[in-house]
Design an enzyme around this catalytic site. Structure first.
Site, PDB file in Angstrom:
ATOM      1  N   PRO A 157      16.877  46.286  54.554  1.00  0.00           N
ATOM      2  CA  PRO A 157      15.933  47.349  54.170  1.00  0.00           C
ATOM      3  C   PRO A 157      16.689  48.613  53.756  1.00  0.00           C
ATOM      4  O   PRO A 157      17.725  48.932  54.314  1.00  0.00           O
ATOM      5  CB  PRO A 157      15.138  47.617  55.445  1.00  0.00           C
ATOM      6  CG  PRO A 157      15.582  46.643  56.449  1.00  0.00           C
ATOM      7  CD  PRO A 157      16.820  45.983  55.969  1.00  0.00           C
ATOM      8  N   GLU A 158      16.166  49.293  52.749  1.00  0.00           N
ATOM      9  CA  GLU A 158      16.777  50.542  52.313  1.00  0.00           C
ATOM     10  C   GLU A 158      16.064  51.702  53.006  1.00  0.00           C
ATOM     11  O   GLU A 158      15.085  51.502  53.728  1.00  0.00           O
ATOM     12  CB  GLU A 158      16.688  50.646  50.795  1.00  0.00           C
ATOM     13  CG  GLU A 158      17.254  49.381  50.161  1.00  0.00           C
ATOM     14  CD  GLU A 158      17.970  49.596  48.845  1.00  0.00           C
ATOM     15  OE1 GLU A 158      18.161  50.756  48.434  1.00  0.00           O
ATOM     16  OE2 GLU A 158      18.358  48.587  48.241  1.00  0.00           O
ATOM     17  N   LYS A 208      19.681  54.679  57.288  1.00  0.00           N
ATOM     18  CA  LYS A 208      19.154  53.389  57.715  1.00  0.00           C
ATOM     19  C   LYS A 208      19.034  53.295  59.236  1.00  0.00           C
ATOM     20  O   LYS A 208      18.905  52.207  59.791  1.00  0.00           O
ATOM     21  CB  LYS A 208      20.059  52.275  57.184  1.00  0.00           C
ATOM     22  CG  LYS A 208      20.058  52.230  55.655  1.00  0.00           C
ATOM     23  CD  LYS A 208      20.955  51.133  55.141  1.00  0.00           C
ATOM     24  CE  LYS A 208      20.954  51.148  53.615  1.00  0.00           C
ATOM     25  NZ  LYS A 208      21.857  50.130  53.077  1.00  0.00           N
ATOM     26  N   ARG A 215      28.802  43.566  48.385  1.00  0.00           N
ATOM     27  CA  ARG A 215      27.439  43.334  47.895  1.00  0.00           C
ATOM     28  C   ARG A 215      27.525  43.229  46.379  1.00  0.00           C
ATOM     29  O   ARG A 215      28.452  43.748  45.766  1.00  0.00           O
ATOM     30  CB  ARG A 215      26.514  44.509  48.264  1.00  0.00           C
ATOM     31  CG  ARG A 215      26.505  44.895  49.731  1.00  0.00           C
ATOM     32  CD  ARG A 215      25.751  43.925  50.616  1.00  0.00           C
ATOM     33  NE  ARG A 215      24.353  43.758  50.236  1.00  0.00           N
ATOM     34  CZ  ARG A 215      23.371  44.596  50.592  1.00  0.00           C
ATOM     35  NH1 ARG A 215      23.646  45.655  51.319  1.00  0.00           N
ATOM     36  NH2 ARG A 215      22.126  44.365  50.213  1.00  0.00           N
TER      37      ARG A 215
END
Ligand SMILES: [Zn+2]
Length: 264
Positions: free
Chosen positions: A2-3, A51, A253
Site C-alpha cells: 500500500p502507498e 507508510k 522494485r
C-alpha cells in the site's frame, strides 16, 4: 504494497471508528504479545506518516504498524467474524471491529522511539505540515537516479512504486536521471503534483494519474487499463506518443517509463 494514500485512509477510518473509545484488544495468533496491555484502554488518536501508522493509547503506548508487502487490515461492524488466518492484532468496540494480518511490524513504541521514527522520515505529501525543502536540497546534491530518490522514505515518505512511475511520467522525467540534474522547478512541480494526486487517490480508493484527454476513452470514468500512463504498462503503447513503455528493476522494485516522453 500500500502507498501513502491507503495508509492515511486507514488512519482516518480507524480514528473514526475507535478514537476516543474504550476498546478491546487481543492477538489471536500471539504475534503481538503486548496486545493485552492495551485491552480495555481508550484509543486516543491514530496518525499516519508515510507508510507508518501510530495508534496512540498513551504517552509511551503507541502501537506502530508498518504493513510491508503483505500486511492488510480488515474492518467491519460487530459481531466479530470467526478467527481465521494469521490474525495478529484485533481491536473492537460494541459497534466496530478491525483485524490486522501479515504486517512487517506491529509493536508498541514509546514516545522517544516514535519521535525518532518521525525524524527519520522525509516529507509526506499527504500531511499539511510537510516541508519539502530539505528533500529538494538532498536531491540537488545526489548523483543517484531520481527514480530511486523518490522511493527513499527518508527523503519523501509515502511515495511508493505506482506514484514513483506516474509522477515521473507526468513530469516527463526519465527515472534514471541523476537527482542533481532535476531542477528545483521540476522538483517543486513533482511535489505539487504528489500533493494533488495522493489525496485524490485517498478519496477515490484508486490511483488515477491519466488526464481524460490522454485516455483512449476521453469521456466518463477512467477504465481500469487506462488509469496509469506507465505503471505496469510495459510493452504497450504510450497514450501520448505511441512509443512502447519500458520497464527495468530499480531499487528492488520495477520502474516503468516512456522512452520518448521522459527525458534523461
Ligand atoms: Zn510517450
Amino acid at each position: 504494497m500500500p502507498e501513502g494514500n491507503e495508509i492515511h485512509r486507514f488512519a482516518e477510518r480507524h480514528a473514526a471508528a475507535f478514537a476516543g473509545k474504550r476498546v478491546h484488544v487481543d492477538s489471536p495468533n500471539g504475534a503481538f504479545p503486548d496486545a493485552e496491555i492495551l485491552d480495555g484502554r481508550t484509543l486516543k488518536s491514530v496518525e499516519a506518516v508515510g507508510k507508518h501508522l501510530g495508534y496512540r493509547f498513551g504517552k509511551d503506548l503507541i502501537v506502530h504498524v508498518h504493513l510491508g508487502m503483505y500486511g492488510d487490515f480488515w474492518e467491519g461492524e460487530m459481531p466479530l467474524p470467526p478467527e481465521k488466518g494469521a490474525l495478529r492484532w484485533r481491536m473492537w468496540t460494541k459497534t466496530d471491529w478491525m483485524e490486522l494480518r501479515g504486517a512487517t511490524d506491529c509493536s508498541i513504541f514509546d514516545e522517544a522511539k516514535w519521535q525518532a521514527l518521525l525524524a527519520r522520515l522525509g516529507a509526506d505529501p499527504l500531511r499539511g505540515d510537510a516541508d519539502p525543502a530539505p528533500a529538494f536540497e538532498i536531491i540537488a546534491k545526489r548523483k543517484t537516479p531520481i527514480g530511486l530518490l523518490l522511493m527513499d522514505q527518508t527523503i519523501f515518505a509515502g511515495v511508493g512504486n505506482i506514484f514513483r512511475a506516474e509522477l515521473l511520467y507526468r513530469a516527463r522525467i526519465h527515472p534514471e536521471r541523476p537527482g542533481k540534474d532535476v531542477s528545483r522547478k521540476e522538483m517543486e512541480g513533482i511535489w505539487k503534483d504528489a500533493k494533488k494526486l495522493m489525496p485524490a487517490a485517498m478519496e477515490d480508493r484508486r490511483i488515477v494519474t491519466t488526464l481524460p484527454k490522454d485516455r483512449p476513452h476521453k469521456r466518463g470514468t477512467a477504465e481500469d487499463d487506462e488509469v496509469h500512463y506507465v505503471y505496469r504498462r510495459h510493452g504497450k503503447p504510450c497514450f501520448v506518443c505511441g512509443a512502447t513503455i519500458k520497464r527495468e528493476a530499480m531499487g528492488g522494485r520495477t520502474v516503468y517509463w516512456c522512452p520518448d516522453c521522459q527525458k534523461s
